[in-house]
Design a protein around this motif. Structure first.
Motif, mmCIF file in Angstrom:
data_model
loop_
_atom_site.group_PDB
_atom_site.id
_atom_site.type_symbol
_atom_site.label_atom_id
_atom_site.label_comp_id
_atom_site.label_asym_id
_atom_site.label_seq_id
_atom_site.Cartn_x
_atom_site.Cartn_y
_atom_site.Cartn_z
ATOM 1 N N LEU A 98 57.035 -39.061 55.667
ATOM 2 C CA LEU A 98 58.377 -38.542 55.929
ATOM 3 C C LEU A 98 58.467 -37.034 55.760
ATOM 4 O O LEU A 98 59.317 -36.392 56.378
ATOM 5 C CB LEU A 98 59.388 -39.226 55.012
ATOM 6 C CG LEU A 98 59.609 -40.726 55.237
ATOM 7 C CD1 LEU A 98 60.568 -41.277 54.175
ATOM 8 C CD2 LEU A 98 60.139 -40.990 56.630
ATOM 9 N N ALA A 99 57.600 -36.451 54.963
ATOM 10 C CA ALA A 99 57.680 -35.007 54.703
ATOM 11 C C ALA A 99 57.297 -34.173 55.916
ATOM 12 O O ALA A 99 57.701 -33.008 56.012
ATOM 13 C CB ALA A 99 56.804 -34.630 53.513
ATOM 14 N N ASP A 100 56.517 -34.746 56.841
ATOM 15 C CA ASP A 100 56.189 -34.010 58.065
ATOM 16 C C ASP A 100 56.423 -34.894 59.293
ATOM 17 O O ASP A 100 55.690 -34.821 60.277
ATOM 18 C CB ASP A 100 54.763 -33.459 58.025
ATOM 19 C CG ASP A 100 53.711 -34.533 57.768
ATOM 20 O OD1 ASP A 100 54.017 -35.744 57.925
ATOM 21 O OD2 ASP A 100 52.575 -34.175 57.427
ATOM 22 N N LEU A 101 57.451 -35.692 59.232
ATOM 23 C CA LEU A 101 57.744 -36.667 60.282
ATOM 24 C C LEU A 101 57.948 -35.981 61.635
ATOM 25 O O LEU A 101 58.728 -35.048 61.765
ATOM 26 C CB LEU A 101 59.011 -37.441 59.897
ATOM 27 C CG LEU A 101 59.388 -38.634 60.783
ATOM 28 C CD1 LEU A 101 58.318 -39.718 60.708
ATOM 29 C CD2 LEU A 101 60.745 -39.193 60.350
ATOM 30 N N ASP A 102 57.239 -36.492 62.645
ATOM 31 C CA ASP A 102 57.356 -35.972 64.009
ATOM 32 C C ASP A 102 57.220 -37.160 64.955
ATOM 33 O O ASP A 102 56.142 -37.451 65.476
ATOM 34 C CB ASP A 102 56.286 -34.922 64.284
ATOM 35 C CG ASP A 102 56.405 -34.330 65.687
ATOM 36 O OD1 ASP A 102 57.356 -34.688 66.419
ATOM 37 O OD2 ASP A 102 55.527 -33.513 66.055
ATOM 38 N N LEU A 103 58.318 -37.851 65.188
ATOM 39 C CA LEU A 103 58.262 -39.055 66.000
ATOM 40 C C LEU A 103 58.099 -38.751 67.486
ATOM 41 O O LEU A 103 57.624 -39.611 68.238
ATOM 42 C CB LEU A 103 59.497 -39.917 65.750
ATOM 43 C CG LEU A 103 59.515 -40.598 64.381
ATOM 44 C CD1 LEU A 103 60.796 -41.386 64.193
ATOM 45 C CD2 LEU A 103 58.308 -41.511 64.201
ATOM 46 N N ALA A 104 58.457 -37.560 67.923
ATOM 47 C CA ALA A 104 58.210 -37.202 69.314
ATOM 48 C C ALA A 104 56.718 -37.261 69.615
ATOM 49 O O ALA A 104 56.302 -37.710 70.685
ATOM 50 C CB ALA A 104 58.766 -35.816 69.610
ATOM 51 N N ALA A 105 55.914 -36.837 68.649
ATOM 52 C CA ALA A 105 54.466 -36.869 68.834
ATOM 53 C C ALA A 105 53.929 -38.297 68.875
ATOM 54 O O ALA A 105 52.821 -38.535 69.370
ATOM 55 C CB ALA A 105 53.775 -36.089 67.717
ATOM 56 N N ALA A 106 54.713 -39.239 68.349
ATOM 57 C CA ALA A 106 54.316 -40.651 68.362
ATOM 58 C C ALA A 106 54.949 -41.397 69.531
ATOM 59 O O ALA A 106 54.927 -42.629 69.567
ATOM 60 C CB ALA A 106 54.713 -41.308 67.049
ATOM 61 N N ALA A 131 63.144 -32.218 49.603
ATOM 62 C CA ALA A 131 63.939 -31.425 50.542
ATOM 63 C C ALA A 131 63.340 -31.489 51.943
ATOM 64 O O ALA A 131 64.068 -31.605 52.936
ATOM 65 C CB ALA A 131 64.026 -29.970 50.074
ATOM 66 N N ALA A 132 62.014 -31.443 52.040
ATOM 67 C CA ALA A 132 61.360 -31.532 53.340
ATOM 68 C C ALA A 132 61.607 -32.891 53.984
ATOM 69 O O ALA A 132 61.822 -32.989 55.199
ATOM 70 C CB ALA A 132 59.858 -31.284 53.189
ATOM 71 N N VAL A 133 61.587 -33.947 53.188
ATOM 72 C CA VAL A 133 61.856 -35.291 53.711
ATOM 73 C C VAL A 133 63.251 -35.343 54.326
ATOM 74 O O VAL A 133 63.443 -35.838 55.451
ATOM 75 C CB VAL A 133 61.698 -36.343 52.595
ATOM 76 C CG1 VAL A 133 62.319 -37.673 53.005
ATOM 77 C CG2 VAL A 133 60.231 -36.518 52.232
ATOM 78 N N LEU A 134 64.239 -34.835 53.619
ATOM 79 C CA LEU A 134 65.608 -34.860 54.146
ATOM 80 C C LEU A 134 65.745 -33.971 55.383
ATOM 81 O O LEU A 134 66.456 -34.328 56.331
ATOM 82 C CB LEU A 134 66.593 -34.442 53.065
ATOM 83 C CG LEU A 134 66.753 -35.456 51.922
ATOM 84 C CD1 LEU A 134 67.546 -34.860 50.771
ATOM 85 C CD2 LEU A 134 67.412 -36.745 52.419
ATOM 86 N N ARG A 135 65.049 -32.852 55.411
ATOM 87 C CA ARG A 135 65.080 -31.990 56.600
ATOM 88 C C ARG A 135 64.486 -32.701 57.809
ATOM 89 O O ARG A 135 65.034 -32.620 58.909
ATOM 90 C CB ARG A 135 64.318 -30.685 56.348
ATOM 91 C CG ARG A 135 65.071 -29.649 55.545
ATOM 92 C CD ARG A 135 64.444 -28.267 55.664
ATOM 93 N NE ARG A 135 63.039 -28.253 55.269
ATOM 94 C CZ ARG A 135 62.622 -28.057 54.020
ATOM 95 N NH1 ARG A 135 63.498 -27.864 53.037
ATOM 96 N NH2 ARG A 135 61.319 -28.043 53.741
ATOM 97 N N ARG A 136 63.360 -33.383 57.606
ATOM 98 C CA ARG A 136 62.708 -34.058 58.732
ATOM 99 C C ARG A 136 63.535 -35.245 59.221
ATOM 100 O O ARG A 136 63.600 -35.513 60.418
ATOM 101 C CB ARG A 136 61.293 -34.517 58.341
ATOM 102 C CG ARG A 136 60.302 -33.382 58.092
ATOM 103 C CD ARG A 136 60.314 -32.334 59.185
ATOM 104 N NE ARG A 136 60.086 -32.941 60.505
ATOM 105 C CZ ARG A 136 60.565 -32.449 61.649
ATOM 106 N NH1 ARG A 136 61.298 -31.348 61.667
ATOM 107 N NH2 ARG A 136 60.308 -33.055 62.786
ATOM 108 N N ILE A 137 64.182 -35.962 58.312
ATOM 109 C CA ILE A 137 65.063 -37.049 58.735
ATOM 110 C C ILE A 137 66.234 -36.475 59.527
ATOM 111 O O ILE A 137 66.573 -36.968 60.610
ATOM 112 C CB ILE A 137 65.550 -37.862 57.518
ATOM 113 C CG1 ILE A 137 64.375 -38.644 56.910
ATOM 114 C CG2 ILE A 137 66.683 -38.809 57.917
ATOM 115 C CD1 ILE A 137 64.696 -39.308 55.590
ATOM 116 N N ALA A 138 66.851 -35.417 59.005
ATOM 117 C CA ALA A 138 67.981 -34.794 59.693
ATOM 118 C C ALA A 138 67.581 -34.304 61.079
ATOM 119 O O ALA A 138 68.364 -34.398 62.033
ATOM 120 C CB ALA A 138 68.537 -33.646 58.858
ATOM 121 N N ALA A 139 66.366 -33.789 61.206
ATOM 122 C CA ALA A 139 65.908 -33.255 62.491
ATOM 123 C C ALA A 139 65.783 -34.336 63.556
ATOM 124 O O ALA A 139 65.798 -34.032 64.751
ATOM 125 C CB ALA A 139 64.562 -32.553 62.312
#
Length: 201
Positions: A98-106, A131-139
């Motif tokens: 979740l800290a570097d989540l990028d579902l577009a790449a998946a 904080a990074a987890v929440l940012r990536r979810i929000a993104a």
């Protein structure tokens, strides 16, 4: 994958299988495992696209899919994802940090109407990545998308820090409850369920 999560560093090698077996047993016993899903279902229109962030064995995402939503579940633990795929076909279950989540790449570029972060996920991410987890979810949310987050307050992640991290991620707090069935929040509550929204403007 980034830093090892607390799920890895603070539990033994047998913990994942214990967790899988526990929820399979509870399901077989007919225990109600859909409380979080019922709450999230009230927050979105029918047929919404929902991210199950830290999905574990898939019980929440499966219950949301049964209610007609399109669900993508992600978890850093491959064993839990394998169990989710075996027990709950239908949603797409992916191994991801979740800290570097990028579902577009998946192959999942579409934004989500909502995200659910249940099962003490925020207390199990790698230290310093909250904080990074929440940012990536929000993104991954569309504007006006909603996030429901629940975790125990005895697990080392202070609620004040969570609030600061959510604000830094661009999320606005709308509600706070003491349980997933909406019991009133009190200052001495030992669990917090917070409803956040990504502002539309």
């Amino acid at each position: 994958m980034g830093k090892p999560t607390r799920w890895v560093t603070e539990t033994g090698p047998e913990h994942s299988q214990w967790y899988i077996d526990r929820f399979r047993r509870l399901a077989a016993e007919g225990v109600d495992l859909a409380g979080e899903a019922r709450l999230v279902d009230t927050l979105v229109p029918p047929g919404s696209r929902i991210l199950d962030a830290g999905c574990g064995t898939g019980r929440v995402g499966a219950a949301l899919a049964a209610r007609g939503h399109t669900v993508i579940g992600v978890d850093a633990d491959p064993a839990l994802i394998e169990a989710a795929r075996a027990d709950h076909p239908g949603p797409r279950w992916l191994v991801a940090d979740l800290a570097d989540l990028d579902l577009a790449a998946a192959g999942e570029p579409e934004p989500f109407d909502a995200a659910v972060v249940a099962g003490n996920v925020m207390a199990f991410v790698a230290p310093g990545t909250e904080a990074a987890v929440l940012r990536r979810i929000a993104a991954h949310l569309r504007p006006d998308g909603v996030v429901a987050v629940g975790f125990g307050l005895d697990r080392g992640y202070r609620l004040a820090d969570f609030d600061d991290d959510a604000t830094a991620a661009g999320l606005r707090r709308e509600h706070r409850f003491a349980t997933w069935d909406l019991r009133p929040w009190r200052e001495d509550s030992d669990f917090a369920v917070t409803i956040l929204r990504r502002p539309a403007d």
